[in-house]
Write a protein that holds these residues in place. Structure first.
Motif, PDB file in Angstrom:
ATOM      1  N   GLU A   1       0.831  -1.208   0.000  1.00  0.00           N
ATOM      2  CA  GLU A   1       0.000   0.000   0.000  1.00  0.00           C
ATOM      3  C   GLU A   1       0.866   1.260   0.000  1.00  0.00           C
ATOM      4  O   GLU A   1       1.919   1.296   0.625  1.00  0.00           O
ATOM      5  N   ARG A   2       0.394   2.281  -0.731  1.00  0.00           N
ATOM      6  CA  ARG A   2       1.077   3.565  -0.735  1.00  0.00           C
ATOM      7  C   ARG A   2       0.206   4.569   0.006  1.00  0.00           C
ATOM      8  O   ARG A   2      -0.880   4.911  -0.460  1.00  0.00           O
ATOM      9  N   VAL A   3       0.684   5.022   1.149  1.00  0.00           N
ATOM     10  CA  VAL A   3      -0.086   5.937   1.982  1.00  0.00           C
ATOM     11  C   VAL A   3       0.565   7.310   1.935  1.00  0.00           C
ATOM     12  O   VAL A   3       1.774   7.427   2.123  1.00  0.00           O
ATOM     13  N   VAL A   4      -0.218   8.342   1.653  1.00  0.00           N
ATOM     14  CA  VAL A   4       0.319   9.700   1.695  1.00  0.00           C
ATOM     15  C   VAL A   4      -0.325  10.434   2.865  1.00  0.00           C
ATOM     16  O   VAL A   4      -1.541  10.419   3.024  1.00  0.00           O
ATOM     17  N   VAL A   5       0.512  11.040   3.694  1.00  0.00           N
ATOM     18  CA  VAL A   5       0.041  11.752   4.870  1.00  0.00           C
ATOM     19  C   VAL A   5       0.223  13.245   4.635  1.00  0.00           C
ATOM     20  O   VAL A   5       1.304  13.684   4.244  1.00  0.00           O
ATOM     21  N   CYS A   6      -0.834  14.020   4.847  1.00  0.00           N
ATOM     22  CA  CYS A   6      -0.671  15.460   4.753  1.00  0.00           C
ATOM     23  C   CYS A   6      -1.374  16.137   5.926  1.00  0.00           C
ATOM     24  O   CYS A   6      -2.066  15.484   6.706  1.00  0.00           O
ATOM     25  N   GLY A   7      -1.188  17.422   6.011  1.00  0.00           N
ATOM     26  CA  GLY A   7      -1.763  18.153   7.137  1.00  0.00           C
ATOM     27  C   GLY A   7      -0.901  19.354   7.446  1.00  0.00           C
ATOM     28  O   GLY A   7       0.252  19.404   7.024  1.00  0.00           O
ATOM     29  N   PRO A   8      -1.451  20.307   8.180  1.00  0.00           N
ATOM     30  CA  PRO A   8      -0.692  21.522   8.469  1.00  0.00           C
ATOM     31  C   PRO A   8       0.556  21.239   9.298  1.00  0.00           C
ATOM     32  O   PRO A   8       0.667  20.200   9.941  1.00  0.00           O
ATOM     33  N   SER A   9       1.468  22.182   9.254  1.00  0.00           N
ATOM     34  CA  SER A   9       2.709  22.051  10.005  1.00  0.00           C
ATOM     35  C   SER A   9       2.419  21.939  11.501  1.00  0.00           C
ATOM     36  O   SER A   9       1.567  22.645  12.023  1.00  0.00           O
ATOM     37  N   GLY A  10       3.117  21.038  12.176  1.00  0.00           N
ATOM     38  CA  GLY A  10       2.924  20.871  13.606  1.00  0.00           C
ATOM     39  C   GLY A  10       1.768  19.959  13.970  1.00  0.00           C
ATOM     40  O   GLY A  10       1.428  19.831  15.146  1.00  0.00           O
ATOM     41  N   SER A  11       1.175  19.296  12.962  1.00  0.00           N
ATOM     42  CA  SER A  11      -0.001  18.481  13.262  1.00  0.00           C
ATOM     43  C   SER A  11       0.375  17.087  13.757  1.00  0.00           C
ATOM     44  O   SER A  11      -0.485  16.341  14.195  1.00  0.00           O
ATOM     45  N   GLY A  12       1.656  16.733  13.686  1.00  0.00           N
ATOM     46  CA  GLY A  12       2.077  15.436  14.219  1.00  0.00           C
ATOM     47  C   GLY A  12       2.430  14.406  13.158  1.00  0.00           C
ATOM     48  O   GLY A  12       2.614  13.231  13.482  1.00  0.00           O
TER      49      GLY A  12
END
Ligand code: ADP
Ligand code: MG
Lengths: 260, 431
Positions: free
Chosen positions: A46-57
């Motif tokens: 599986e290819r998982v991409v994680v995104c989110g604002p800076s500092g979100s963990g």
């Protein structure tokens, strides 16, 4: 890890073998909670991409997976091994999980080839000749075999990051983690690194990638994860994620990042 | 205020335009050169304006050096003539003839046989040896203590790092003179020989110094020494071989362990084969003092401890800075590859830290050596002490001081040379 996926992989690419599982993971830095009840499961290939604002963990989460950071509550199981403070398990998992950092972290005092052969020789107990053969193979894969006898400081950022990817691959890992691998690069070098990563994804490598490169995400991701404020807000297939996300926060984030 | 500011700014402006002028003229010359190559006939090679030899970089380099050399020589000549004239006026003959004259004073301690019948030259030689004795032992001890304290400062163990921190702050912020005087005082307040402290059987700590037992000499020990040297050579070869073996087969051989076995085992075997001869020369109280064993004078002990404790604090700071100069990302990357802490230290942290540690440590060794001249304050017969006595008795001030300077210079140069070699050995190339 080298077997190619069948041609119709796109239809149903994933087996049912879960290789990374986070169950109710919580992590604090002192009093500050960096991860709150995080649940993720990643299947082989599986290819998982994680995104989110800076500092979100985001970094904290993937750094917990090879225990560069220790979690305090919950369970993390990688390749069937639970991560505790058992050193043998940690070493076993680290040699199966490759990691690529935002800042490359190549060893500046070693030539490229020695950067690549160090871990296979010391951890895998591989003879030097074999380690060098593998190193050259992966340097060719990332298309810079001619840089083998240079020092990292003599390479461009894009070349350094490709060496860093090759260095991880030399351990022949079953899982690759990427923490914003292109964030420190000049724009014209981002593509050469992403190309290598796309190729890796095409070969069926299990990957977890923290990135803001949404073009890359759309091309390779099987699963998108959006994090905000120490929590996983949304997990979805990319087509849903980019067109019709459930959460308003995801929507907002995507608007910001895509209009830029 | 204003009248002062004007000429200042004028001077600054003048300097700037001068530099500017040189830069410009260089550029003009080179661009015109390339222009001539491309465009015009080859005989037009002299651009007008700045053909003067004074604008040539090479000429200027040489001219400055000649000027500097002339200055040094003239200055030296002036001093020499001046000193000679003064000495002559006071009726002091210069020369080294005093070297062979009878010194006539006693020396408190000497690693070689000396008495007051010996010459000044020999007395000075004793001073050199005494200085080297302090410097050599001090450098070794300061390195061990400094490296330990430096690593302790970076430790995650709160107590350990705090203790090291306090040590460093106290010791490097007190002048070295006070360190030496402090330890001299401490030694003086130790008990009399009759009530000497006994840290272990046969060793005594008192205000006359430290005495401890040593083995009596025995012919078999020569072979033990030979075996030791062979053991060290063997261990070096083992290390080389193990490295090659690992590269060939991937198998790791614990060289450190086997090295220790060879270095210790070989002399031990040589000793056992010869019937394990061992009798101790144990110090014993005779009258008011101890006889036998190995004795260190209170002055020597105070001086060594003083300069060691002081220098080690600086070395600790250097080691800490060196270790912390390695970015944390380096260690994380190594960990992420599955390397063990031991390997990370050896292959990733240390090579990068040593580059930062070695050069300033070398200058700490130099200052320790020079600080050993503080022995003169507490009556330790080091080179300065004996040189001073010689100077007072003979009146040959220039010669005595020259000798001391030459000796310190030689020792310092020897240390620098050695450390430069070591630095080249561990130095790492990047780019
Ligand atoms: N070693 C640390 N000590 C204390 N706080 C940290 C540490 N590392 C990260 N944090 C904090 O944890 C939060 C999450 O960090 P991180 O996982 O790096 O976010 P992201 O990668 O999504 O930008 C941030 O608020 C950050 O300040
Ligand atoms: Mg991050």
């Amino acid at each position: 890890m080298n077997e190619q996926q069948p041609a119709d992989a796109a239809a149903d690419p994933l087996g049912d073998e879960t290789v990374i599982q986070l169950i109710d993971v919580n992590k604090w830095y002192g009093n500050f909670q960096a991860l709150r009840d995080v649940n993720v499961s990643v299947k082989r290939g599986e290819r998982v991409v994680v995104c989110g604002p800076s500092g979100s963990g985001k970094s904290t989460m993937i750094r917990c997976i090879n225990r560069l950071e220790a979690h305090q509550k919950g369970q993390i199981i990688v390749d069937g091994i639970e991560l505790t403070d058992n050193l043998k398990n940690i070493e076993a998992i680290r040699s199966e999980v490759g990691m690529v950092f935002q800042s490359f972290n190549l060893f500046p005092h070693m030539q490229v080839i020695d950067n690549l052969t160090l871990a296979p020789m010391l951890v895998r107990k591989m003879p030097k000749a074999d380690a060098e053969a593998i190193a050259m193979k992966y340097l060719e894969r990332v298309q810079i075999p001619e840089q083998a006898y240079k020092y990292p400081g003599q390479l461009s950022g894009g070349q350094q990051q490709r060496v860093a990817i090759a260095r991880s691959l030399c351990m022949q890992p079953r899982i690759m983690l990427f923490d914003e691998p292109t964030s420190a690069l000049d724009p014209e070098m981002i593509k050469e690194v992403l190309d290598v990563m796309v190729e890796l994804a095409d070969e069926g490598m299990t990957m977890m990638v923290v990135t803001h490169e949404m073009g890359f995400a759309k091309t390779v991701a099987d699963t998108m994860i959006f994090m905000d404020d120490a929590e996983i807000v949304e997990i979805a297939k990319p087509d849903v994620f980019f067109t019709n996300p459930e959460s308003e926060r995801t929507q907002l984030f995507l608007n910001q990042i895509l209009t830029h | 205020m204003i009248s002062a500011a004007v000429p200042l700014s004028c001077a600054g402006g003048g300097d700037f335009s001068l530099i500017h002028f040189f830069l410009l003229s260089d550029n003009m010359a080179s661009s015109e050169d390339s222009a001539t190559e491309k465009l015009t006939a080859p005989d037009r090679v002299t651009p007008k304006g700045d053909t003067s030899i004074f604008n040539s970089m090479a000429f200027r380099g040489i001219a400055y050096q000649v000027l500097l050399a002339a200055f040094v020589i003239l200055g030296g000549l002036y001093l020499y003539i001046n000193v000679n004239a003064n000495l002559e006026r006071q009726g002091i003959a210069t020369g080294w003839s005093f070297f062979n004259e009878n010194a006539g004073f006693d020396i408190g301690e000497s690693p070689i046989e000396y008495d007051s019948e010996d010459s000044y030259g020999f007395a000075l030689w004793v001073g050199v040896l005494n200085t080297l004795r302090v410097a050599f032992v001090g450098i070794i001890l300061a390195t061990i203590l400094g490296v330990f304290m430096g690593i302790a400062r970076t430790s995650r163990n709160w107590l350990l790092s705090k203790v090291a921190n306090v040590y460093v702050e106290i010791c490097r912020n007190v002048p070295v003179v006070l360190h030496v005087l402090f330890w001299a005082t401490v030694v003086r307040f130790l008990p009399h020989p009759k009530q000497a402290i006994t840290p272990f059987d046969g060793a005594f700590l008192m205000n006359r110094g430290i005495v401890f037992p040593i083995p009596n000499e025995h012919p078999a020990y020569i072979w033990v020494g030979v075996a030791f040297v062979l053991g060290v050579i063997g261990a070096i070869f083992l290390g080389r071989w193990a490295q090659r073996w690992r590269e060939m087969t991937g198998q790791y051989i614990p060289t450190f362990l086997w090295g220790c076995v060879i270095v210790i085992g070989l002399p031990l075997a040589a000793w056992l084969v010869q019937g394990a001869p061992l009798t101790w020369n144990v110090p014993a109280l005779r009258g008011f003092n101890f006889q036998g064993g190995m004795a260190l004078s209170p002055e020597y002990a105070a001086l060594v401890v003083g300069v060691t404790v002081y220098t080690a604090a600086f070395i600790a700071e250097i080691v800490r800075a060196g270790i912390q100069s390695v970015p944390h990302g380096q260690i994380e990357a190594a960990r992420a590859l599955g390397l063990r802490p031991r390997f990370i230290m050896h292959y990733v942290t240390m090579p990068q830290a040593l580059r930062v540690i070695v050069p300033p440590t070398a200058s700490q060794y130099l200052s320790l050596t020079k600080n050993s001249s503080l022995g003169v304050l507490i009556g330790y017969p080091d080179l300065v002490n004996i040189g001073n006595t010689t100077l007072n008795q003979t009146g040959q001030a220039v010669e005595a001081i020259a000798i001391m300077m030459i000796v310190y210079l030689s020792i310092s140069l020897a240390i620098s040379t050695f450390m430069n070699l070591y630095n080249r050995l561990v130095a790492i190339k990047e780019r």
